[in-house]
Design a protein around this motif. Structure first.
Motif, mmCIF file in Angstrom:
data_model
loop_
_atom_site.group_PDB
_atom_site.id
_atom_site.type_symbol
_atom_site.label_atom_id
_atom_site.label_comp_id
_atom_site.label_asym_id
_atom_site.label_seq_id
_atom_site.Cartn_x
_atom_site.Cartn_y
_atom_site.Cartn_z
ATOM 1 N N ARG A 1 0.813 -1.218 0.000
ATOM 2 C CA ARG A 1 0.000 0.000 0.000
ATOM 3 C C ARG A 1 0.846 1.266 0.000
ATOM 4 O O ARG A 1 0.300 2.369 -0.037
ATOM 5 C CB ARG A 1 -0.919 0.016 1.223
ATOM 6 C CG ARG A 1 -1.958 -1.093 1.239
ATOM 7 C CD ARG A 1 -2.643 -1.164 2.593
ATOM 8 N NE ARG A 1 -3.521 -2.324 2.700
ATOM 9 C CZ ARG A 1 -4.825 -2.309 2.468
ATOM 10 N NH1 ARG A 1 -5.404 -1.174 2.108
ATOM 11 N NH2 ARG A 1 -5.554 -3.392 2.591
ATOM 12 N N GLY A 2 2.171 1.137 0.082
ATOM 13 C CA GLY A 2 3.033 2.297 0.014
ATOM 14 C C GLY A 2 3.363 2.927 1.349
ATOM 15 O O GLY A 2 4.019 3.981 1.387
ATOM 16 N N SER B 1 1.201 3.348 12.669
ATOM 17 C CA SER B 1 0.361 4.407 13.214
ATOM 18 C C SER B 1 -0.335 5.182 12.106
ATOM 19 O O SER B 1 -1.524 5.509 12.210
ATOM 20 C CB SER B 1 1.211 5.350 14.077
ATOM 21 O OG SER B 1 1.807 4.656 15.154
ATOM 22 N N ARG B 2 0.386 5.482 11.028
ATOM 23 C CA ARG B 2 -0.231 6.179 9.889
ATOM 24 C C ARG B 2 -1.344 5.333 9.282
ATOM 25 O O ARG B 2 -2.433 5.842 8.973
ATOM 26 C CB ARG B 2 0.828 6.487 8.832
ATOM 27 C CG ARG B 2 1.796 7.592 9.216
ATOM 28 C CD ARG B 2 2.908 7.708 8.192
ATOM 29 N NE ARG B 2 2.387 7.884 6.835
ATOM 30 C CZ ARG B 2 3.126 7.688 5.737
ATOM 31 N NH1 ARG B 2 4.383 7.313 5.853
ATOM 32 N NH2 ARG B 2 2.591 7.870 4.552
ATOM 33 N N PHE B 3 -1.089 4.045 9.103
ATOM 34 C CA PHE B 3 -2.108 3.171 8.528
ATOM 35 C C PHE B 3 -3.331 3.091 9.439
ATOM 36 O O PHE B 3 -4.478 3.157 8.966
ATOM 37 C CB PHE B 3 -1.516 1.782 8.302
ATOM 38 C CG PHE B 3 -2.525 0.751 7.873
ATOM 39 C CD1 PHE B 3 -3.018 0.742 6.572
ATOM 40 C CD2 PHE B 3 -3.007 -0.195 8.765
ATOM 41 C CE1 PHE B 3 -3.962 -0.194 6.175
ATOM 42 C CE2 PHE B 3 -3.946 -1.125 8.379
ATOM 43 C CZ PHE B 3 -4.419 -1.124 7.080
ATOM 44 N N GLN B 4 -3.115 2.938 10.744
ATOM 45 C CA GLN B 4 -4.234 2.859 11.680
ATOM 46 C C GLN B 4 -5.050 4.144 11.663
ATOM 47 O O GLN B 4 -6.289 4.102 11.708
ATOM 48 C CB GLN B 4 -3.709 2.561 13.082
ATOM 49 C CG GLN B 4 -3.154 1.152 13.243
ATOM 50 C CD GLN B 4 -2.381 0.968 14.532
ATOM 51 O OE1 GLN B 4 -1.849 1.914 15.093
ATOM 52 N NE2 GLN B 4 -2.296 -0.270 15.002
ATOM 53 N N SER B 5 -4.385 5.288 11.596
ATOM 54 C CA SER B 5 -5.101 6.558 11.530
ATOM 55 C C SER B 5 -5.927 6.664 10.260
ATOM 56 O O SER B 5 -7.086 7.101 10.285
ATOM 57 C CB SER B 5 -4.100 7.714 11.617
ATOM 58 O OG SER B 5 -4.745 8.951 11.441
ATOM 59 N N ALA C 1 -0.388 0.690 -4.830
ATOM 60 C CA ALA C 1 -1.416 1.540 -5.413
ATOM 61 C C ALA C 1 -0.815 2.888 -5.770
ATOM 62 O O ALA C 1 0.019 3.428 -5.046
ATOM 63 C CB ALA C 1 -2.564 1.718 -4.417
ATOM 64 N N PRO C 2 -1.192 3.471 -6.916
ATOM 65 C CA PRO C 2 -0.602 4.752 -7.332
ATOM 66 C C PRO C 2 -0.919 5.855 -6.328
ATOM 67 O O PRO C 2 -1.991 5.877 -5.721
ATOM 68 C CB PRO C 2 -1.254 5.006 -8.697
ATOM 69 C CG PRO C 2 -2.494 4.172 -8.704
ATOM 70 C CD PRO C 2 -2.190 2.969 -7.871
#
Length: 546
Positions: free
Chosen positions: A294-295, A316-320, A381-382
């Motif tokens: 997912r980048g 943390s970024r993904f969870q947010s 993903a782009p």
């Protein structure tokens, strides 16, 4: 005297609480929960996100809406249905801004601070309430308890041993009715209704053993039970009802959002089984592979341990971004969110894994050196910015703006990024509009619609009006890391002031490419035409009088 057991103790003194100090101090720890909090979700949480994007694609203007209380005449389902309705509408408006809920509720029996202040301000003409266009009404229609019930019991008896076994199952049906009404006339709109039911059940097993050993009797009782909660069932009904009502009202193909595999009631249970089977090492490896695809993590991060700061930051970024409670660790909600797109229904209707290796899973080294199954490699993903002009327009080609007409925009990045936006007038003069003094943070969450200007905030910071006739542009650039310290001096000026020596979108892109590298940023722009304000119609001269 005090009697204790078989002996006598004279002169009993009161208990001294100081002797129990260590025991009492443990209460601070015992009072804390042992399980992390999780977001409230239903089988249709992903469908609400789907509806949000569908409403955005339909370019619907923001609609004011309110709701009545949802009574439960059975008294069997103590759930705050109205608040669930508000949450569902909010989740369908993150990106689309489709709805804003108007809180009209007045409870004479339970006045609170907001109601008291509203009454004072309204009576002094210091507050204006906007009339909603729509309202939601409904009720828990019925709760049929124990529609199905099955009980089985058996036992044996002997001179010195008795045994017993019991098994029971029961099913209850809960129904919710919901309607959409026109607030101006307080009439229910025909055809905008929803009536759905859900089954909740429970079961139990028990085993009894009793006997005698000499002159003494002994007895053992073992049992296990489960009961599906009514609250979670009602949330599922509310989400389904709101998707139906909103889809019918907006005339969008809402059924496409109801056909998601994640609405299968067995989805969460199957995911929980896979989560338990994979163990901590497998859980971490699978989530890490998903973050790479997912980048959120760069390629080559397969061997990064869980205690690495970059790994915790990516988690943390993904969870947010996914609405999971931010903890920086791999728990079940994070595992579920990371792997949702890797599960589907096969031809027989059973859940199966997709996007995983078909000829044997790819091997990934876990943090303890084990070899664990992972996801197949894939193209990330782009990285994209989606910019839209939010001014309501009739169907067809967008009309030009007139001098002085206010313009509303929005920008959405599909990854957590630092966002910088600039306005370029018809003469090529450039100024930064985001971030600014009132919106100083450049970091934005993924798929969050950033309003330009923030017309829903109490202080938007600036107003974007069409200027001189010609073509005007707003360009936004998203970067993976903060660009401020890397940009050249000519881009370091204050927001909302003209930048010296920077003309046009091409000049901005060249400077960002030099500072961030060609792969370190993405950009998108929107343009519109500005036409002169029409001249006022000439007034007829008054007839001359003699």
């Amino acid at each position: 005297m005090c009697l204790l057991g078989l002996g006598l103790i004279s002169g009993c003194a009161p208990l001294d609480p100081r002797r129990d100090t260590e025991y009492h101090e443990a209460a601070f720890t015992a009072d804390r929960p042992t399980v992390r909090p999780v977001r409230s979700i239903s089988s249709f949480s992903e469908s609400l996100v789907c509806m949000d994007h569908m409403l955005r694609a339909a370019n619907l203007p923001t609609t004011l809406i309110t709701s009545k209380q949802f009574p439960d005449f059975s008294g069997k389902v103590p759930a705050a249905v109205k608040d669930m309705v508000i949450t569902s509408l909010s989740q369908m408006s993150h990106v689309s801004n489709a709805f804003r809920f108007v809180d009209f509720e007045v409870d004479i029996a339970r006045q609170d601070t907001v109601q008291n202040l509203s009454t004072i301000l309204l009576n002094n003409n210091q507050m204006q309430l906007q009339r909603p266009a729509l309202y939601v009404s409904g009720a828990i229609a019925f709760v049929d308890q124990n529609v199905l019930s099955n009980r089985l019991s058996a036992g044996t008896s002997a001179s010195r041993l008795d045994t017993g076994y019991s098994n029971s199952k029961a099913a209850t049906v809960v129904a919710l009715e919901a309607h959409l009404g026109d607030f101006r006339t307080r009439t229910i709109i025909p055809g905008l209704d929803s009536a759905n039911e859900v089954v909740i059940g429970g079961a139990g097993q028990g085993f009894d053993l009793a006997g005698r050993i000499g002159d003494y009797g002994v007895k053992f009782n073992i049992g296990r039970d489960y009961a599906l909660g009514a609250g979670g069932a009602v949330r599922t009904l509310v989400d389904l009802a709101m998707i139906e009502l909103v889809g019918k009202w907006a005339r969008v193909p809402y059924w496409q959002c109801l056909m998601l595999d994640q609405t299968n009631p067995n989805f969460q249970r199957q995911m929980r089984d896979w989560y338990a089977e994979s163990g901590p090492a497998g859980q971490f490896a699978l989530v890490k592979a998903s973050l790479i695809s997912r980048g959120y993590l760069p390629a080559g991060s397969e061997v990064m341990p869980i205690n690495e700061p970059a790994m915790r930051y990516a988690l943390s970024r993904f969870q947010s971004d996914r609405g999971v409670v931010v903890s920086g660790v791999v728990d079940f909600p994070t595992y579920d969110a990371a792997l949702r797109n890797f599960v589907a229904l096969n031809e027989s209707g059973a859940l199966s894994r997709i996007g995983w290796a078909s000829n044997g899973p790819m091997q990934i080294t876990g943090p303890e050196g084990q070899r664990v199954a992972g996801l197949t490699g894939g193209t990330p993903a782009p990285w994209l910015i989606d910019m839209q002009i939010e001014n309501p327009q009739p169907a067809g080609e967008r009309q030009p703006f007139t001098e002085g007409e206010q313009i509303f925009l929005s920008a959405r990045v599909n990854r957590t990024s630092h966002l910088y936006c600039y306005f370029i007038d018809s003469r090529g003069q450039t100024m930064r509009i985001l971030p600014n003094a009132l919106q100083p943070n450049s970091l934005v969450s993924a798929n969050l619609a950033v309003r330009i200007p923030d017309w829903m905030g109490p202080n938007p910071g600036f107003i974007l009006d069409a200027g001189r006739p010609g073509v005007e542009t707003v360009i936004c650039l998203a970067t993976a890391q903060a660009a401020d310290p890397l940009l050249p001096p000519e881009l370091q000026g204050r927001a909302l002031t003209a930048l010296i020596g920077v003309n046009g979108a091409e000049g901005l892109q060249q400077r960002y490419a030099a500072a961030m590298g060609s792969a370190g940023y993405v950009t998108q722009l929107v343009q519109w035409n500005v036409v002169p304000r029409p001249a006022p119609a000439p007034t007829e001269a008054a007839p001359a009088t003699k």
